[in-house]
Scaffold this motif. Sequence first.
Motif, PDB file in Angstrom:
ATOM      1  N   ASN A  52      74.860  22.408  35.919  1.00  0.00           N
ATOM      2  CA  ASN A  52      73.563  22.150  36.545  1.00  0.00           C
ATOM      3  C   ASN A  52      72.893  23.475  36.848  1.00  0.00           C
ATOM      4  O   ASN A  52      73.559  24.482  37.076  1.00  0.00           O
ATOM      5  CB  ASN A  52      73.736  21.371  37.861  1.00  0.00           C
ATOM      6  CG  ASN A  52      74.154  19.940  37.630  1.00  0.00           C
ATOM      7  OD1 ASN A  52      73.425  19.150  37.033  1.00  0.00           O
ATOM      8  ND2 ASN A  52      75.329  19.600  38.094  1.00  0.00           N
ATOM      9  N   GLN A 100      82.636  20.251  49.468  1.00  0.00           N
ATOM     10  CA  GLN A 100      82.486  21.634  49.055  1.00  0.00           C
ATOM     11  C   GLN A 100      83.011  22.562  50.135  1.00  0.00           C
ATOM     12  O   GLN A 100      82.847  22.301  51.332  1.00  0.00           O
ATOM     13  CB  GLN A 100      81.002  21.968  48.844  1.00  0.00           C
ATOM     14  CG  GLN A 100      80.419  21.425  47.574  1.00  0.00           C
ATOM     15  CD  GLN A 100      78.955  21.816  47.455  1.00  0.00           C
ATOM     16  OE1 GLN A 100      78.132  21.396  48.248  1.00  0.00           O
ATOM     17  NE2 GLN A 100      78.646  22.628  46.462  1.00  0.00           N
ATOM     18  N   PHE A 156      77.108  16.198  39.748  1.00  0.00           N
ATOM     19  CA  PHE A 156      77.211  16.630  41.136  1.00  0.00           C
ATOM     20  C   PHE A 156      75.868  17.190  41.547  1.00  0.00           C
ATOM     21  O   PHE A 156      75.563  18.349  41.293  1.00  0.00           O
ATOM     22  CB  PHE A 156      78.303  17.686  41.281  1.00  0.00           C
ATOM     23  CG  PHE A 156      78.492  18.162  42.690  1.00  0.00           C
ATOM     24  CD1 PHE A 156      78.123  19.452  43.061  1.00  0.00           C
ATOM     25  CD2 PHE A 156      79.030  17.338  43.655  1.00  0.00           C
ATOM     26  CE1 PHE A 156      78.285  19.894  44.361  1.00  0.00           C
ATOM     27  CE2 PHE A 156      79.198  17.770  44.964  1.00  0.00           C
ATOM     28  CZ  PHE A 156      78.825  19.058  45.310  1.00  0.00           C
ATOM     29  N   TYR A 207      77.264  19.951  57.997  1.00  0.00           N
ATOM     30  CA  TYR A 207      77.913  21.255  58.018  1.00  0.00           C
ATOM     31  C   TYR A 207      77.434  22.030  59.240  1.00  0.00           C
ATOM     32  O   TYR A 207      76.292  21.877  59.673  1.00  0.00           O
ATOM     33  CB  TYR A 207      77.543  22.080  56.773  1.00  0.00           C
ATOM     34  CG  TYR A 207      78.236  21.652  55.500  1.00  0.00           C
ATOM     35  CD1 TYR A 207      77.697  20.660  54.690  1.00  0.00           C
ATOM     36  CD2 TYR A 207      79.426  22.254  55.103  1.00  0.00           C
ATOM     37  CE1 TYR A 207      78.323  20.284  53.522  1.00  0.00           C
ATOM     38  CE2 TYR A 207      80.065  21.877  53.926  1.00  0.00           C
ATOM     39  CZ  TYR A 207      79.502  20.890  53.146  1.00  0.00           C
ATOM     40  OH  TYR A 207      80.127  20.514  51.983  1.00  0.00           O
ATOM     41  N   ARG A 247      76.930  14.542  54.244  1.00  0.00           N
ATOM     42  CA  ARG A 247      77.809  15.484  54.934  1.00  0.00           C
ATOM     43  C   ARG A 247      77.030  16.286  55.961  1.00  0.00           C
ATOM     44  O   ARG A 247      75.849  16.582  55.763  1.00  0.00           O
ATOM     45  CB  ARG A 247      78.435  16.450  53.924  1.00  0.00           C
ATOM     46  CG  ARG A 247      79.445  15.803  53.011  1.00  0.00           C
ATOM     47  CD  ARG A 247      79.734  16.697  51.811  1.00  0.00           C
ATOM     48  NE  ARG A 247      78.729  16.527  50.763  1.00  0.00           N
ATOM     49  CZ  ARG A 247      78.451  17.455  49.851  1.00  0.00           C
ATOM     50  NH1 ARG A 247      79.044  18.615  49.880  1.00  0.00           N
ATOM     51  NH2 ARG A 247      77.567  17.209  48.922  1.00  0.00           N
ATOM     52  N   TYR A 253      74.385  29.341  45.727  1.00  0.00           N
ATOM     53  CA  TYR A 253      73.196  29.014  46.500  1.00  0.00           C
ATOM     54  C   TYR A 253      72.564  30.296  47.039  1.00  0.00           C
ATOM     55  O   TYR A 253      73.251  31.268  47.331  1.00  0.00           O
ATOM     56  CB  TYR A 253      73.540  28.111  47.685  1.00  0.00           C
ATOM     57  CG  TYR A 253      74.149  26.789  47.293  1.00  0.00           C
ATOM     58  CD1 TYR A 253      75.515  26.651  47.118  1.00  0.00           C
ATOM     59  CD2 TYR A 253      73.338  25.668  47.106  1.00  0.00           C
ATOM     60  CE1 TYR A 253      76.076  25.446  46.755  1.00  0.00           C
ATOM     61  CE2 TYR A 253      73.887  24.450  46.745  1.00  0.00           C
ATOM     62  CZ  TYR A 253      75.263  24.344  46.573  1.00  0.00           C
ATOM     63  OH  TYR A 253      75.805  23.141  46.217  1.00  0.00           O
ATOM     64  N   TYR A 280      83.466  15.364  46.319  1.00  0.00           N
ATOM     65  CA  TYR A 280      82.191  15.915  46.744  1.00  0.00           C
ATOM     66  C   TYR A 280      82.328  16.979  47.820  1.00  0.00           C
ATOM     67  O   TYR A 280      81.365  17.661  48.132  1.00  0.00           O
ATOM     68  CB  TYR A 280      81.287  14.798  47.274  1.00  0.00           C
ATOM     69  CG  TYR A 280      80.686  13.960  46.187  1.00  0.00           C
ATOM     70  CD1 TYR A 280      81.270  12.760  45.796  1.00  0.00           C
ATOM     71  CD2 TYR A 280      79.532  14.368  45.526  1.00  0.00           C
ATOM     72  CE1 TYR A 280      80.720  11.994  44.785  1.00  0.00           C
ATOM     73  CE2 TYR A 280      78.970  13.604  44.517  1.00  0.00           C
ATOM     74  CZ  TYR A 280      79.567  12.416  44.160  1.00  0.00           C
ATOM     75  OH  TYR A 280      79.014  11.667  43.159  1.00  0.00           O
ATOM     76  N   ARG A 287      84.831  23.318  44.754  1.00  0.00           N
ATOM     77  CA  ARG A 287      85.327  21.968  45.032  1.00  0.00           C
ATOM     78  C   ARG A 287      86.286  21.567  43.927  1.00  0.00           C
ATOM     79  O   ARG A 287      86.288  22.140  42.839  1.00  0.00           O
ATOM     80  CB  ARG A 287      84.170  20.965  45.132  1.00  0.00           C
ATOM     81  CG  ARG A 287      83.426  20.743  43.844  1.00  0.00           C
ATOM     82  CD  ARG A 287      82.203  19.848  44.045  1.00  0.00           C
ATOM     83  NE  ARG A 287      81.524  19.648  42.769  1.00  0.00           N
ATOM     84  CZ  ARG A 287      81.711  18.594  41.991  1.00  0.00           C
ATOM     85  NH1 ARG A 287      82.531  17.615  42.358  1.00  0.00           N
ATOM     86  NH2 ARG A 287      81.076  18.489  40.851  1.00  0.00           N
ATOM     87  N   GLU A 330      75.682  25.475  38.958  1.00  0.00           N
ATOM     88  CA  GLU A 330      77.059  25.041  39.122  1.00  0.00           C
ATOM     89  C   GLU A 330      77.802  25.260  37.815  1.00  0.00           C
ATOM     90  O   GLU A 330      77.274  24.981  36.733  1.00  0.00           O
ATOM     91  CB  GLU A 330      77.155  23.560  39.496  1.00  0.00           C
ATOM     92  CG  GLU A 330      78.620  23.126  39.726  1.00  0.00           C
ATOM     93  CD  GLU A 330      78.831  21.626  39.647  1.00  0.00           C
ATOM     94  OE1 GLU A 330      77.922  20.900  39.215  1.00  0.00           O
ATOM     95  OE2 GLU A 330      79.934  21.185  40.006  1.00  0.00           O
TER      96      GLU A 330
END
Lengths: 113, 111
Positions: free
Chosen positions: B56, B100, A99, A36, A34, B35, B98, B94, B48
């Motif tokens: 995670n 986000q 993920f 961004y 991806r 983050y 995948y 999300r 997460e």
Amino acid sequence: KNQVEQSPQSLIILEGKNCTLQCNYTVSPFSNLRWYKQDTGRGPVSLTIMTFSENTKSNGRYTATLDADTKQSSLHITASQLSDSASYICVVSLNTGGFKTIFGAGTRLFVKA
Amino acid sequence: KAGVTQTPRYLIKTRGQQVTLSCSPISGHRSVSWYQQTPGQGLQFLFEYFSETQRNKGNFPGRFSGRQFSNSRSEMNVSTLELGDSALYLCASRSSGYEQYFGPGTRLTVT
């Protein structure tokens, strides 16, 4: 080691010009990549998402390419505008059932009038 | 559909204090990730949460903790603040894929 490297670190271009940002990754097993855009002090906004089978994806003046064999991606910006000044971040996700994402450090783009 | 919201947007704290940041995900999103972003470091993954469970965790000291509530809202706590904790803290939500969606971030300054 899973890594995402972006180049250049920063770039200055004149308004109206095109530019290409690079992303090389050593991520396995690969799931998707991806791009961004992040304006200063704001959260990243998604531009494109590509899976293994896709090699080009466009979003307006932004076109991303993916070469899964060489593990390289590029983001091409056409006819740049002052509002394109931002950081562009390449993100790769692993196909591990969970993920897990690896973020590149970003390329800081400055568009000058 | 409303986007990801984070509160507060700006925060100034003193070394040694603790802080709690809040994140409300997009309606229907059950996963929330946090983050830390500092100049020159890029985004560093903290943790997460999915359905109130931490799935995670990144490589941050135990001073960084989080939780998620049954309505998917999430909080992040940093105890015993250090100068190096000054950063932009981002959360992203999300659904099952995948993609986000990031919030605007909380700018934390530790003096």
